[in-house]
Design an enzyme around this catalytic site. Structure first.
Site, mmCIF file in Angstrom:
data_model
loop_
_atom_site.group_PDB
_atom_site.id
_atom_site.type_symbol
_atom_site.label_atom_id
_atom_site.label_comp_id
_atom_site.label_asym_id
_atom_site.label_seq_id
_atom_site.Cartn_x
_atom_site.Cartn_y
_atom_site.Cartn_z
ATOM 1 C CG ASP A 93 -10.062 -0.024 -5.803
ATOM 2 O OD1 ASP A 93 -11.072 0.591 -6.177
ATOM 3 O OD2 ASP A 93 -9.847 -1.217 -6.085
ATOM 4 N N GLY A 94 -7.026 3.096 -4.180
ATOM 5 C CA GLY A 94 -6.309 3.825 -3.129
ATOM 6 C C GLY A 94 -6.741 5.285 -3.091
ATOM 7 N NE ARG A 138 -4.119 8.274 -1.686
ATOM 8 C CZ ARG A 138 -3.728 7.049 -2.083
ATOM 9 N NH1 ARG A 138 -3.470 6.116 -1.187
ATOM 10 N NH2 ARG A 138 -3.613 6.755 -3.358
ATOM 11 C CD GLU A 153 -7.418 -2.947 5.238
ATOM 12 O OE1 GLU A 153 -6.944 -1.789 5.312
ATOM 13 O OE2 GLU A 153 -7.612 -3.489 4.153
ATOM 14 C CB ALA A 195 -8.210 -4.686 0.067
ATOM 15 C CG ASN A 232 -10.003 -10.407 4.369
ATOM 16 O OD1 ASN A 232 -9.872 -10.902 5.488
ATOM 17 N ND2 ASN A 232 -10.788 -10.937 3.439
ATOM 18 C CB SER A 268 -2.931 -10.137 0.402
ATOM 19 O OG SER A 268 -3.317 -9.304 -0.639
ATOM 20 C CB ALA A 299 1.909 -14.692 10.713
HETATM 21 P P1 NAP Z 1 -1.142 0.486 -1.758
HETATM 22 O O1 NAP Z 1 -0.311 -0.467 -0.951
HETATM 23 O O2 NAP Z 1 -0.473 1.529 -2.565
HETATM 24 O O3 NAP Z 1 -2.131 -0.345 -2.760
HETATM 25 C C1 NAP Z 1 -2.936 -1.364 -2.305
HETATM 26 C C2 NAP Z 1 -3.562 -2.139 -3.469
HETATM 27 O O4 NAP Z 1 -4.836 -2.624 -2.999
HETATM 28 C C3 NAP Z 1 -3.833 -1.344 -4.725
HETATM 29 O O5 NAP Z 1 -3.560 -2.171 -5.838
HETATM 30 C C4 NAP Z 1 -5.320 -1.037 -4.636
HETATM 31 O O6 NAP Z 1 -5.949 -0.880 -5.887
HETATM 32 C C5 NAP Z 1 -5.819 -2.291 -3.961
HETATM 33 N N1 NAP Z 1 -7.095 -2.127 -3.252
HETATM 34 C C6 NAP Z 1 -7.470 -1.156 -2.385
HETATM 35 N N2 NAP Z 1 -8.718 -1.399 -1.939
HETATM 36 C C7 NAP Z 1 -9.129 -2.529 -2.543
HETATM 37 C C8 NAP Z 1 -10.326 -3.285 -2.474
HETATM 38 N N3 NAP Z 1 -11.344 -2.936 -1.679
HETATM 39 N N4 NAP Z 1 -10.400 -4.434 -3.213
HETATM 40 C C9 NAP Z 1 -9.386 -4.825 -4.006
HETATM 41 N N5 NAP Z 1 -8.229 -4.150 -4.116
HETATM 42 C C10 NAP Z 1 -8.099 -3.012 -3.386
HETATM 43 O O7 NAP Z 1 -2.139 1.169 -0.688
HETATM 44 P P2 NAP Z 1 -3.301 2.211 -0.891
HETATM 45 O O8 NAP Z 1 -3.520 2.448 -2.355
HETATM 46 O O9 NAP Z 1 -3.056 3.358 0.011
HETATM 47 O O10 NAP Z 1 -4.543 1.372 -0.316
HETATM 48 C C11 NAP Z 1 -4.644 1.035 1.038
HETATM 49 C C12 NAP Z 1 -5.062 -0.407 1.096
HETATM 50 O O11 NAP Z 1 -3.957 -1.218 0.720
HETATM 51 C C13 NAP Z 1 -5.421 -0.924 2.467
HETATM 52 O O12 NAP Z 1 -6.759 -0.633 2.819
HETATM 53 C C14 NAP Z 1 -5.165 -2.421 2.332
HETATM 54 O O13 NAP Z 1 -6.353 -3.141 2.050
HETATM 55 C C15 NAP Z 1 -4.247 -2.524 1.125
HETATM 56 N N6 NAP Z 1 -3.029 -3.250 1.501
HETATM 57 C C16 NAP Z 1 -2.832 -4.457 0.926
HETATM 58 C C17 NAP Z 1 -1.740 -5.230 1.294
HETATM 59 C C18 NAP Z 1 -1.574 -6.578 0.679
HETATM 60 O O14 NAP Z 1 -2.406 -6.947 -0.160
HETATM 61 N N7 NAP Z 1 -0.562 -7.326 1.077
HETATM 62 C C19 NAP Z 1 -0.806 -4.753 2.233
HETATM 63 C C20 NAP Z 1 -1.048 -3.483 2.792
HETATM 64 C C21 NAP Z 1 -2.169 -2.742 2.427
HETATM 65 P P3 NAP Z 1 -5.598 0.301 -6.910
HETATM 66 O O15 NAP Z 1 -4.369 -0.142 -7.611
HETATM 67 O O16 NAP Z 1 -6.794 0.363 -7.796
HETATM 68 O O17 NAP Z 1 -5.391 1.554 -6.095
#
Ligand code: NAP
Length: 267
Positions: free
Chosen positions: A51-52, A56, A126, A166, A168, A170, A189
């Site tokens: 998904d990441g 991108r 988001e 994503a 949201n 968490s 928080a």
């Molecule tokens: P990353 O921190 O390397 O990975 C974020 C994780 O979120 C990956 O496991 C990704 O899946 C998953 N993901 C992304 N979009 C999703 C969706 N729409 N539904 C369910 N899971 C999803 O960051 P990144 O790969 O650059 O992705 C950016 C995204 O990370 C942001 O948009 C944000 O939503 C998310 N994020 C999450 C948290 C948290 O959950 N605490 C914190 C910061 C950011 P894949 O493994 O398939 O790539």
């Protein structure tokens, strides 16, 4: 429009490189011309990764209208639709148009700084507005220009329906079916004491309302993070968040079911 041209995007993993090689061979043997990176003439975009990688690619191509399909080499894959072992079925279904298009909207934040400069940030998942170094941040929030609350806490996250699973999720936000065109405002928080009063649950906004966020102290560092892309501001006066007119057209085949993905990932 069928042009016979397909644009391919692949993330850096070894598995994705192997998958790309196999897919390229299959597509060229069917008569397609395959290009690396975005080509406006392409009839289809293919993104190999998780998904990441999908996020991108959408940013790199500025949320194109060309239909896109994701080949999953990451984890579960909410955007990613096809597993590498299903390539032949995927190509058959694509050529016979056995698919639907899932239109996914985006969220837009327009940031205005103290000197009047404006910047637009778009997110498919988001936009998060946070402070730095664990400082409590105070925002005046308005909905449709009506003052709603003075928020105190780590920040605010505004998610699309597709992004609800994503970041949201968490932070305690709700999972929303991507067919619903809305914005979910989830507090990070939030403080809810006799001194500071903030909503502690998410609120859902319809597509025609704008969320206004005014930092109490415009000289404090604030981050606006769209889909993980961090933008630092030291003089943010205001940010207006709403649904943007950019969207992406994701190809979904007959076995796609959002709620089955949710069950597989979270239960
Ligand atoms: P990353 O921190 O390397 O990975 C974020 C994780 O979120 C990956 O496991 C990704 O899946 C998953 N993901 C992304 N979009 C999703 C969706 N729409 N539904 C369910 N899971 C999803 O960051 P990144 O790969 O650059 O992705 C950016 C995204 O990370 C942001 O948009 C944000 O939503 C998310 N994020 C999450 C948290 C948290 O959950 N605490 C914190 C910061 C950011 P894949 O493994 O398939 O790539």
């Amino acid at each position: 429009m069928k042009t016979g041209l397909i644009s391919l995007f692949t993330n850096e993993t070894e598995l994705s490189a192997d998958v790309e090689l196999l897919l390229r061979q299959k597509l060229t043997s069917r008569g397609y011309k395959v290009t690396e990176g975005y080509d406006e003439e392409a009839e289809l975009l293919i993104c190999i990764g998780g998904d990441g990688a999908f996020l991108r690619t959408m940013h790199r191509c500025d949320f194109p209208e060309t239909p896109i399909v994701g080949i999953n080499t990451g984890h579960l894959g909410f955007f990613q639709e096809v597993w590498p072992e299903d390539f032949d079925t995927f190509i058959e279904d694509y050529e016979h148009e056995n698919y639907t298009i899932q239109k996914l909207g985006t969220v837009m934040g327009i940031a205005t700084t103290a000197d009047g400069t404006t910047n637009t940030h778009i997110g498919l998942n988001e936009i998060a507005i946070t402070g730095s170094k664990s400082y409590t941040i105070h925002f005046d929030l308005s909905i449709g220009d009506k003052p709603i609350e003075r928020f105190s806490g780590d920040g605010i996250l505004v998610a699309t329906s597709a992004g609800s699973t994503a970041y949201n999720y968490s932070v305690g936000g709700s999972i929303v079916d991507p067919r619903l065109n809305l914005l979910q405002v989830t507090p990070l928080a939030p403080m809810n004491t006799t001194a500071f009063r903030s909503f502690t649950s998410s609120i859902m906004l319809p597509s025609d309302l704008t969320l206004g966020i005014v930092p109490e102290e415009s000289d404090k560092t604030i981050y606006i993070t769209n889909d993980g892309i961090e933008n630092e501001y030291d003089n943010l006066k205001e940010i207006k968040v709403s649904i943007s007119d950019k969207s992406v057209n994701l190809i979904r085949f007959s076995d796609y079911d959002f709620w089955s993905k949710v069950k597989d990932k979270f239960l």
